[in-house]
Design an enzyme around this catalytic site. Structure first.
Site, PDB file in Angstrom:
ATOM      1  N   ASP A 115     -93.459  -4.263 -66.678  1.00 26.02           N
ATOM      2  CA  ASP A 115     -92.143  -4.008 -66.105  1.00 26.02           C
ATOM      3  C   ASP A 115     -92.140  -2.769 -65.222  1.00 26.02           C
ATOM      4  O   ASP A 115     -91.327  -2.656 -64.299  1.00 26.02           O
ATOM      5  CB  ASP A 115     -91.120  -3.863 -67.238  1.00 26.02           C
ATOM      6  CG  ASP A 115     -89.717  -3.625 -66.728  1.00 26.02           C
ATOM      7  OD1 ASP A 115     -89.268  -4.419 -65.880  1.00 26.02           O
ATOM      8  OD2 ASP A 115     -89.077  -2.656 -67.145  1.00 26.02           O
ATOM      9  N   LEU A 127     -82.370  -3.181 -66.489  1.00 26.48           N
ATOM     10  CA  LEU A 127     -81.866  -3.147 -65.112  1.00 26.48           C
ATOM     11  C   LEU A 127     -82.920  -2.708 -64.102  1.00 26.48           C
ATOM     12  O   LEU A 127     -82.612  -2.538 -62.928  1.00 26.48           O
ATOM     13  CB  LEU A 127     -80.671  -2.192 -65.024  1.00 26.48           C
ATOM     14  CG  LEU A 127     -79.433  -2.593 -65.848  1.00 26.48           C
ATOM     15  CD1 LEU A 127     -78.401  -1.485 -65.786  1.00 26.48           C
ATOM     16  CD2 LEU A 127     -78.852  -3.892 -65.331  1.00 26.48           C
ATOM     17  N   ARG A 128     -84.162  -2.531 -64.550  1.00 29.15           N
ATOM     18  CA  ARG A 128     -85.191  -2.078 -63.621  1.00 29.15           C
ATOM     19  C   ARG A 128     -85.393  -3.072 -62.481  1.00 29.15           C
ATOM     20  O   ARG A 128     -85.575  -2.691 -61.322  1.00 29.15           O
ATOM     21  CB  ARG A 128     -86.514  -1.851 -64.343  1.00 29.15           C
ATOM     22  CG  ARG A 128     -87.560  -1.189 -63.448  1.00 29.15           C
ATOM     23  CD  ARG A 128     -88.896  -1.093 -64.183  1.00 29.15           C
ATOM     24  NE  ARG A 128     -88.756  -0.314 -65.392  1.00 29.15           N
ATOM     25  CZ  ARG A 128     -88.781   1.005 -65.429  1.00 29.15           C
ATOM     26  NH1 ARG A 128     -88.915   1.695 -64.316  1.00 29.15           N
ATOM     27  NH2 ARG A 128     -88.659   1.640 -66.568  1.00 29.15           N
ATOM     28  N   ALA A 129     -85.360  -4.359 -62.786  1.00 28.87           N
ATOM     29  CA  ALA A 129     -85.563  -5.370 -61.746  1.00 28.87           C
ATOM     30  C   ALA A 129     -84.484  -5.273 -60.674  1.00 28.87           C
ATOM     31  O   ALA A 129     -84.770  -5.401 -59.473  1.00 28.87           O
ATOM     32  CB  ALA A 129     -85.575  -6.767 -62.367  1.00 28.87           C
ATOM     33  N   TRP A 154     -87.020   1.728 -70.677  1.00 27.17           N
ATOM     34  CA  TRP A 154     -88.275   1.001 -70.499  1.00 27.17           C
ATOM     35  C   TRP A 154     -88.209  -0.357 -71.187  1.00 27.17           C
ATOM     36  O   TRP A 154     -89.030  -1.210 -70.935  1.00 27.17           O
ATOM     37  CB  TRP A 154     -89.436   1.803 -71.094  1.00 27.17           C
ATOM     38  CG  TRP A 154     -89.697   3.122 -70.484  1.00 27.17           C
ATOM     39  CD1 TRP A 154     -90.095   4.242 -71.139  1.00 27.17           C
ATOM     40  CD2 TRP A 154     -89.627   3.490 -69.107  1.00 27.17           C
ATOM     41  NE1 TRP A 154     -90.261   5.267 -70.261  1.00 27.17           N
ATOM     42  CE2 TRP A 154     -89.980   4.837 -69.011  1.00 27.17           C
ATOM     43  CE3 TRP A 154     -89.290   2.805 -67.954  1.00 27.17           C
ATOM     44  CZ2 TRP A 154     -90.015   5.513 -67.802  1.00 27.17           C
ATOM     45  CZ3 TRP A 154     -89.310   3.478 -66.751  1.00 27.17           C
ATOM     46  CH2 TRP A 154     -89.671   4.801 -66.676  1.00 27.17           C
TER      47      TRP A 154
END
Length: 360
Positions: free
Chosen positions: A167, A251-253, A329
């Protein structure tokens, strides 16, 4: 005859001449426009131009170093450590830079990244996303800039990365063997021509190389302006819909997709980010984050060549703006473990008491 102190490095294959891997070219160029994306993970079999493309990318960044992280590297080798020579000489406690410092402003290439220890990968990805290397060890408290384009490669047949580490790579490209006979022939002919006459081959692609370098510098300069390339609610909605469809964690994407769309808009020289930019970068953002069984986005066309006006003389190429990403993470999903049946305690206690009575 005394051997030379160092052998001349071989000339890199020109990036403009790489053919047959449009997704790879797009991901590398976007990561070069905005190193804060978190780098590119390239999955694929041997002989699919992974290392060739990474080396060629460094040449597009004027004066950029190309640093390779060996498999046997230690954490101290990567992040830096105490300068033992200075310490033993009794002078002072001084920081000895590691590979992250050497890679600043260039490309850091990690082959077989899935075979590195998790602690090493974690530190590497943290610095790649933040652009700053912080060291608190061996009596040293030090920090330095470490803004580089991270390129990691792996063959999935030799092992996989944990979901948390996957990720944290910004973009991912999955390469396949080229199954078109004409395309294979063209690639082999180009490689043989380069090996036979590297200087002549590079000269024939010099104009295209110059256009790419200038376009890259212009795109980086555009990103340095925080108010450039605005986007509306429709772009936000498109990003959210694609991430929900892929069933990603956290919400990293979403954040990476917006940054990648902005980098693409800067590359194309447009005035604003559109839904078309989002659709074009979505697969590289979601490929390694998508839950099994979720619907992939509609295939988008490869990265367009730089516009003609971007081939004009440009000012220096400043470093991409530093980005921050405070998203969680994530956590690994629970996994079932084997349970061994335990014998009842009462018979065991009774047997132990009987044995103790006999000894008494």
């Amino acid at each position: 005859m005394t051997p030379p102190d160092s052998a001349a490095l071989p000339l890199p294959f020109p990036f403009a001449a790489i053919a047959g891997q449009p997704q790879l070219r797009q991901a590398l160029l976007l990561a070069a426009v905005d190193p804060g994306l978190g780098g590119v993970l390239i999955e694929g079999p041997r002989g699919t131009a992974k290392s060739t493309a990474a080396r060629a990318l460094a040449e597009l960044l004027a004066g950029a170093p190309f640093v390779t992280l060996p498999l046997g590297a230690s954490l101290e080798h990567l992040v830096g450590t105490l300068d033992l020579g200075q310490a033993l000489a009794g002078h002072e406690v001084r920081f000895a830079p590691g590979l992250l410092a050497r890679a600043h402003g260039g490309v850091l290439y990690v082959d077989e990244v899935n075979l590195l220890p998790d602690a090493l990968i974690d530190s590497l990805l943290d610095v790649a996303a933040s652009g700053v290397n912080r060291i608190e060890r061996d009596g040293i408290s030090h920090r330095h800039a470490a803004r580089f384009v991270l390129v990691g490669t792996m063959n999935p047949e030799e092992g996989a990365l944990r979901p948390q580490l996957l990720d944290r790579f910004g973009l991912c490209v999955r390469l396949h063997n080229i199954d078109d006979a004409a395309a294979r022939t063209a690639i082999v002919r180009a490689r043989l021509a380069f090996d036979a006459d590297p200087q002549g081959f590079r000269a024939s692609h010099a104009e295209a190389q110059g256009a790419l370098a200038l376009a890259l510098g212009r795109a980086r300069a555009t990103l340095a302006d925080r108010e450039a390339l605005p986007y509306d609610d429709a772009v936000h909605a498109a990003v959210g819909a694609l991430c929900l469809s892929a069933e990603v964690d956290g919400l990293r994407a979403d954040l990476v997709m917006l940054r990648a769309a902005r980098a693409l808009a800067a590359w194309e020289g447009t005035d604003a980010i559109t839904e078309a930019h989002v659709e074009q970068v979505a697969e590289a953002v979601l490929l390694h984050r998508r839950k099994p069984g979720s619907a992939p986005p509609t295939a988008a066309p490869p990265l367009a060549p730089p516009p003609r006006d971007m081939a004009r003389a440009a000012d220096g190429a400043p470093s991409a703006p530093k980005g921050t990403d405070d998203a969680d993470w994530g956590a690994m999903p629970p996994e079932p473990v084997g349970i061994e049946r335990v014998k009842p305690l009462r018979p065991l206690i009774a047997a132990a008491a009987e044995a103790a009575a006999k000894k008494a």
